[in-house]
Design a protein around this motif. Sequence first.
Motif, PDB file in Angstrom:
ATOM      1  N   ALA A  29       0.843  -1.198   0.000  1.00 53.59           N
ATOM      2  CA  ALA A  29       0.000   0.000   0.000  1.00 53.59           C
ATOM      3  C   ALA A  29       0.878   1.249   0.000  1.00 53.59           C
ATOM      4  O   ALA A  29       1.817   1.368   0.782  1.00 53.59           O
ATOM      5  N   THR A  30       0.560   2.158  -0.881  1.00 54.41           N
ATOM      6  CA  THR A  30       1.314   3.411  -0.959  1.00 54.41           C
ATOM      7  C   THR A  30       0.361   4.580  -1.119  1.00 54.41           C
ATOM      8  O   THR A  30      -0.832   4.408  -1.431  1.00 54.41           O
ATOM      9  N   THR A  31       0.882   5.758  -0.926  1.00 51.71           N
ATOM     10  CA  THR A  31       0.175   7.019  -1.160  1.00 51.71           C
ATOM     11  C   THR A  31       1.089   7.875  -2.032  1.00 51.71           C
ATOM     12  O   THR A  31       2.241   7.512  -2.262  1.00 51.71           O
ATOM     13  N   PRO A  32       0.589   9.004  -2.512  1.00 48.49           N
ATOM     14  CA  PRO A  32       1.477   9.891  -3.288  1.00 48.49           C
ATOM     15  C   PRO A  32       2.720  10.313  -2.522  1.00 48.49           C
ATOM     16  O   PRO A  32       3.737  10.670  -3.116  1.00 48.49           O
ATOM     17  N   ASP A  33       2.650  10.222  -1.166  1.00 49.47           N
ATOM     18  CA  ASP A  33       3.800  10.618  -0.350  1.00 49.47           C
ATOM     19  C   ASP A  33       4.726   9.452  -0.023  1.00 49.47           C
ATOM     20  O   ASP A  33       5.750   9.632   0.633  1.00 49.47           O
ATOM     21  N   GLY A  34       4.378   8.229  -0.451  1.00 49.32           N
ATOM     22  CA  GLY A  34       5.246   7.076  -0.169  1.00 49.32           C
ATOM     23  C   GLY A  34       4.476   5.927   0.454  1.00 49.32           C
ATOM     24  O   GLY A  34       3.242   5.808   0.319  1.00 49.32           O
ATOM     25  N   PHE A  35       5.211   5.053   1.154  1.00 51.68           N
ATOM     26  CA  PHE A  35       4.636   3.844   1.747  1.00 51.68           C
ATOM     27  C   PHE A  35       3.665   4.191   2.866  1.00 51.68           C
ATOM     28  O   PHE A  35       3.940   5.047   3.715  1.00 51.68           O
ATOM     29  N   ASP A  36       2.488   3.485   2.886  1.00 51.60           N
ATOM     30  CA  ASP A  36       1.451   3.716   3.891  1.00 51.60           C
ATOM     31  C   ASP A  36       1.428   2.509   4.833  1.00 51.60           C
ATOM     32  O   ASP A  36       0.864   1.465   4.509  1.00 51.60           O
ATOM     33  N   ALA A  37       2.060   2.642   6.001  1.00 50.82           N
ATOM     34  CA  ALA A  37       2.205   1.506   6.911  1.00 50.82           C
ATOM     35  C   ALA A  37       0.856   1.010   7.426  1.00 50.82           C
ATOM     36  O   ALA A  37       0.608  -0.198   7.497  1.00 50.82           O
ATOM     37  N   GLN A  38      -0.035   1.930   7.797  1.00 57.24           N
ATOM     38  CA  GLN A  38      -1.326   1.521   8.344  1.00 57.24           C
ATOM     39  C   GLN A  38      -2.159   0.787   7.287  1.00 57.24           C
ATOM     40  O   GLN A  38      -2.717  -0.281   7.554  1.00 57.24           O
ATOM     41  N   ALA A  39      -2.200   1.330   6.094  1.00 54.22           N
ATOM     42  CA  ALA A  39      -2.970   0.691   5.034  1.00 54.22           C
ATOM     43  C   ALA A  39      -2.372  -0.666   4.668  1.00 54.22           C
ATOM     44  O   ALA A  39      -3.099  -1.614   4.335  1.00 54.22           O
ATOM     45  N   ASP A  40      -1.034  -0.783   4.752  1.00 47.96           N
ATOM     46  CA  ASP A  40      -0.415  -2.059   4.402  1.00 47.96           C
ATOM     47  C   ASP A  40      -0.729  -3.127   5.432  1.00 47.96           C
ATOM     48  O   ASP A  40      -0.805  -4.316   5.095  1.00 47.96           O
ATOM     49  N   ARG A  41      -0.932  -2.738   6.688  1.00 43.18           N
ATOM     50  CA  ARG A  41      -1.360  -3.722   7.683  1.00 43.18           C
ATOM     51  C   ARG A  41      -2.753  -4.237   7.354  1.00 43.18           C
ATOM     52  O   ARG A  41      -3.048  -5.429   7.546  1.00 43.18           O
ATOM     53  N   TRP A  42      -3.625  -3.350   6.865  1.00 42.43           N
ATOM     54  CA  TRP A  42      -4.962  -3.813   6.435  1.00 42.43           C
ATOM     55  C   TRP A  42      -4.835  -4.782   5.258  1.00 42.43           C
ATOM     56  O   TRP A  42      -5.534  -5.784   5.177  1.00 42.43           O
ATOM     57  N   ARG A  43      -3.927  -4.436   4.339  1.00 38.03           N
ATOM     58  CA  ARG A  43      -3.725  -5.317   3.178  1.00 38.03           C
ATOM     59  C   ARG A  43      -3.235  -6.698   3.614  1.00 38.03           C
ATOM     60  O   ARG A  43      -3.733  -7.725   3.136  1.00 38.03           O
ATOM     61  N   GLU A  44      -2.264  -6.735   4.552  1.00 39.79           N
ATOM     62  CA  GLU A  44      -1.737  -8.020   5.021  1.00 39.79           C
ATOM     63  C   GLU A  44      -2.818  -8.847   5.704  1.00 39.79           C
ATOM     64  O   GLU A  44      -2.891 -10.068   5.521  1.00 39.79           O
ATOM     65  N   GLY A  45      -3.679  -8.190   6.480  1.00 44.11           N
ATOM     66  CA  GLY A  45      -4.763  -8.915   7.132  1.00 44.11           C
ATOM     67  C   GLY A  45      -5.718  -9.523   6.115  1.00 44.11           C
ATOM     68  O   GLY A  45      -6.148 -10.672   6.258  1.00 44.11           O
ATOM     69  N   ALA A  46      -6.052  -8.764   5.089  1.00 44.31           N
ATOM     70  CA  ALA A  46      -6.951  -9.273   4.049  1.00 44.31           C
ATOM     71  C   ALA A  46      -6.300 -10.422   3.283  1.00 44.31           C
ATOM     72  O   ALA A  46      -6.947 -11.434   2.979  1.00 44.31           O
ATOM     73  N   LEU A  47      -4.996 -10.298   2.984  1.00 45.91           N
ATOM     74  CA  LEU A  47      -4.297 -11.347   2.240  1.00 45.91           C
ATOM     75  C   LEU A  47      -4.197 -12.629   3.058  1.00 45.91           C
ATOM     76  O   LEU A  47      -4.428 -13.727   2.534  1.00 45.91           O
ATOM     77  N   ASN A  48      -3.861 -12.522   4.335  1.00 48.94           N
ATOM     78  CA  ASN A  48      -3.739 -13.717   5.170  1.00 48.94           C
ATOM     79  C   ASN A  48      -5.066 -14.467   5.264  1.00 48.94           C
ATOM     80  O   ASN A  48      -5.095 -15.697   5.267  1.00 48.94           O
ATOM     81  N   ALA A  49      -6.167 -13.720   5.345  1.00 43.24           N
ATOM     82  CA  ALA A  49      -7.474 -14.374   5.407  1.00 43.24           C
ATOM     83  C   ALA A  49      -7.815 -15.064   4.082  1.00 43.24           C
ATOM     84  O   ALA A  49      -8.444 -16.131   4.067  1.00 43.24           O
ATOM     85  N   ALA A  50      -7.392 -14.472   2.984  1.00 42.73           N
ATOM     86  CA  ALA A  50      -7.760 -15.006   1.668  1.00 42.73           C
ATOM     87  C   ALA A  50      -6.758 -16.017   1.133  1.00 42.73           C
ATOM     88  O   ALA A  50      -7.024 -16.687   0.126  1.00 42.73           O
TER      89      ALA A  50
END
Length: 595
Positions: free
Chosen positions: A35-56
């Motif tokens: 997960a990234t934003t125009p300002d760079g890496f988005d740590a909080q959003a990437d944690r959401w992504r990891e949670g979704a990926l682990n479940a799927a």
Amino acid sequence: MVNARTYSLWRELAMSEDLPKEALKTVIEALCTPATTPDGFDAQADRWREGALNAALPALLARTSAKRLRGRLLVHADEKALASLAADGTVTAADVPAILRHRRVWAGLISALARHPGQVDAAIALLPRLPQHEVEQVVRDWDPDRYTRTKAAAPAPPVPQKLFDAVLEACLAPLAAYLLHPEPEEGWEAVSAYSKDWSLELGGRDGWAMLARCPERWAQLTAHPVLGAAVQHLLLDQAETQTLEDSRLRAADPENEEFPADPAPALSEELLRACLPALCLPELADLPTPQVTARRTLHHIANRVRSNPRLADLAADQLHAAADALVPRGQLLTWSDKQEGDYEFDGRVLRLAEDLALLSANPDHLAGACAQLARLDQPAVVSPTPSRTLIRVLDNADPDHDRPARLLERHYEHRRVQALTALAANPHIPHTAVADVLNGLHPAELAWIAEKASGPDWFLAAAAAVPVSEDEDDGVVRLVDDDELGKRPDPAAVLQSWLDSPATGDILSRSEVYRAVVKSRYRTLEHLRQIPADEVLARHEPDVALKILLHHCGHSTDRWEALAAAMTFDYDDEKITFGELLDSLDPAPASAQTS
């Protein structure tokens, strides 16, 4: 990059049974791209992504066969998730190359792969890639849910015999290899000074852990052409010890009411005989530094006999021959004076006497052990000052606590007379050698024999017949409190007798003596001057030294600076007395400075 708020949607899409095959690549890319934003890496959003990926992840891997896409998914799974997926068959041996491109092999992956009969060989092929200390975990952690599984859940399948055999062989192989080439490695001398036997080199913790799981195969394994010697060593060292430990644990279990107090031996007589070729450690017979290796070997053999007492009869000739060979090879009875700082000296002499008492039938060697015991320092037997706290708390104090035999045991100072008792029980011991030692024993040691020893009748009679002069006391330095000291004609002289006693030369007793003197109101400066400076300054009430230093240093800047410089002593530094410290604060006379 997708909107972080849509990760839950992508997760549901990935887990949906209606997701078409054509959408898999897009869904995987959406969930695997950081997960990234125009300002760079988005740590909080990437944690959401990891949670979704682990479940799927299970659903995506179950539907994805393309190697590139599976590799993209596998790189995002942690070890626990991968092991779980391998256990249920979602991850297979075909995925191992992709997994190992990003992480090393671990025991849980091998165990999970081997749960499927068609993958046992592939799992075994991974064993050499495991660190040696993790190999046994493949079997130990075969059932990762053993502590959390409910009663209704299905049990874990048994470990495949082929995998068990491979792990067993891998765990025994290092010890088998060491026995073929037991040359010590660099730095071995430092290790040997710490370890009293070969338990470090022959420990084989993982090998024994595997052997303990298959006692029905011990007889077969002792005859193995490659691993047999390693198995024999481990059984002699570990089997009975483990049985005794297990029996104590079960006996301590309040729910186990019918467990026998004396468990059956772990090794049958037939098994003991099968292990006799390894009993006297023939592989280690020609190692260098025999003064160290011979002593360690003798002690290790003795420990095996203590763990397996039946060996004393089954292998008597073998044990006697081993002792006869080791004593001259290591020059074990050649006396060398105790060096300052050698705190293991007494222990070496005592262990040698105990080991020869158990193993030797050579009268000369047994007499030599007696002679070494006679040359050890006399024990320092101290009766400590009564504790006012304990007197208040304990109203049923042991009436025998002040008996010399009991006091001798406080700091294990009875070990010399205990070793002599063991030597006296050996039927090959010359009685005159024992009598010579008895005549030089401390009165408390003779009292210990009378009260505690269970040796042969001739030994007990000889100890009782040792002449005692009428004016000889029991040899105990009794430290009393000030109330009792006040009843003596010269309390200061009593304190001086404590400082003059052998107890001040014993590392375990001297602090008790110094503490009693420092705390007494009858002490004088002359008493304190004889005590090590660190005992007065650092280990007792500071007000004892406070008044003396204030008076001695007074208004002299030089003396205070000299005091600060002198108080840099460390624990291991050469001890100076409090008097020497005070004298060092005075400047040298002018005549001495100019000479």
